[in-house]
Design a protein around this motif. Structure first.
Motif, short mmCIF file in Angstrom:
data_model
loop_
_atom_site.label_atom_id
_atom_site.label_comp_id
_atom_site.label_asym_id
_atom_site.label_seq_id
_atom_site.Cartn_x
_atom_site.Cartn_y
_atom_site.Cartn_z
N GLY A 190 4.21 0.42 -7.01
CA GLY A 190 4.51 0.44 -5.59
C GLY A 190 5.49 1.54 -5.25
N GLU B 121 8.12 -2.35 -4.11
CA GLU B 121 8.03 -2.17 -5.56
C GLU B 121 8.28 -3.48 -6.28
N PRO C 158 2.06 -3.60 -2.82
CA PRO C 158 1.29 -2.41 -3.20
C PRO C 158 -0.21 -2.69 -3.07
N CYS D 289 -0.25 -7.59 -6.00
CA CYS D 289 -0.87 -6.52 -5.23
C CYS D 289 -2.36 -6.80 -5.09
N SER E 205 5.04 0.59 0.50
CA SER E 205 4.79 -0.67 -0.17
C SER E 205 5.98 -1.07 -1.03
N LYS F 237 -1.78 2.38 -5.68
CA LYS F 237 -0.69 2.31 -6.64
C LYS F 237 -1.11 1.71 -7.98
#
Length: 358
Positions: A14, A4, A211, A180, A2, A233
């Motif tokens: 992430g 970041e 994430p 996310c 995923s 995350k």
């Protein structure tokens, strides 16, 4: 892997970043500012990354009839639902005081904006990120306006379908890439059979560039820890100072000892995830030296003999010799000295031993 992004100043989520743990105070403060501050301190002391509340501008979240509806629940703080919600709603000045207190304590502070006007206030308050509660995830105008504020977003997915989450992604992504999704089931308390942790994997496949996390309403910590092992995350859990207090969320919340244990367990699991490379580790050397087996002679083998499988066996040997996985590669090799029965087969006893795979 995923993508970041920086969710809070200096704190990324992430990728290989540690799980971001949100202590959802929500409205478990009972409408009491002093209790709210105690809960912020508790979240910090237990190791959470963020203390989160819920902010509503009631006339924008509810219509008049909803606010005037009689509310006779044992959890009610007023005769009508409006009176109940007003009791639990902090003012703008109180939110400023809470944010300042969180900064003094040293924990990130934010809130779910439960309507568009609440988002406007939280933007003015300069929260590090917006939390989108499940009830607004399919509120597409709200999502679009919130995304345009430019702050990172954490979006829960309770009560939604995968089709809706694809739509959410398509709305938010072009405007604001820093967001996310959290797998969530909107039930309080949540039963294990309704958690559906496998949705985390489905989200990871469907949305590989953001994430994925988990927002839980179950009792205990095991399921949330499992979510982290699956790659969550961000983890969000409701917290309380006392599960017996009046309020519908307390039963599905973690008390301080549980929150501290959750944080500890998550950090332990993160360490345990380790590397995907399987190899003999330094910490295993002592066990390997003591109990690791070697190929030994099953019978006396004369010098010049060509090894066959029936000449060989595997035992814990002294000294160490060829490892068990080399036994088939030894077959067909010529020995250059006498080897006694039960003696370890060493490299020095075998011709062209370098060709034997170890």
């Amino acid at each position: 892997m995923s993508r970041e992004f920086e969710l809070c100043p200096g704190r990324r989520v992430g990728g290989e970043q540690p799980c971001f743990i949100i202590a959802e105070i929500g409205q478990n403060h009972q409408g009491d500012l002093a209790i709210a501050k105690r809960m912020i301190r508790m979240a910090k002391d237990c190791g959470a990354d963020c203390a989160k509340f819920q902010k509503s501008e009631l006339e924008y979240k509810f219509n008049k009839k909803a606010l005037e509806r009689p509310y006779t629940s044992k959890h009610s703080w007023g005769k009508t639902y409006g009176e109940h919600k007003r009791h639990l709603e902090f003012s703008h000045d109180q939110y400023r005081e809470l944010k300042k207190y969180a900064e003094e304590v040293g924990i990130f502070f934010t809130a779910s904006g439960m309507d568009e006007m609440a988002v406007e206030f939280l933007h003015e308050l300069d929260v590090p990120f917006f939390k989108v509660g499940s009830g607004d995830t399919n509120n597409f105008p709200y999502l679009e306006k919130t995304a345009k504020k430019g702050r990172p977003m954490v979006i829960s997915s309770g009560m939604q379908s995968m089709n809706t989450m694809h739509q959410v992604y398509q709305i938010v992504k072009p405007i604001n890439p820093n967001f996310c999704f959290l797998q969530c089931t909107s039930a309080y308390p949540l039963q294990p059979e309704d958690v559906n942790l496998r949705v985390i994997s489905a989200y990871q496949s469907a949305f590989p560039d953001i994430p994925i996390g988990y927002s839980g309403h179950e009792t205990g910590i095991a399921i949330s820890v499992a979510a982290v092992a699956m790659g969550a995350k961000v983890v969000e859990r409701h917290v309380t100072l006392d599960k017996t207090w009046k309020g519908s969320d307390h039963q599905a919340s973690l008390e301080p000892n549980e929150l501290a244990e959750l944080v500890k367990a998550i950090r332990t699991v993160e360490k345990a995830m380790g590397s995907p490379v399987k190899q003999l580790l330094p910490c295993e050397m002592a066990c390997n030296e003591k109990l690791g087996k070697s190929v030994v002679a099953k019978v006396t083998i004369p010098e010049g003999a060509v090894l066959t499988l029936d000449m060989l066996t595997v035992k814990v040997g002294e000294p160490k010799g060829f490892p068990p996985e080399a036994i088939f590669d030894l077959v067909g090799q010529k020995v250059k000295k006498n080897i006694e029965e039960d003696e370890t087969i060493t490299e020095q006893a075998v011709e062209n031993h370098a060709k034997v795979k170890c």
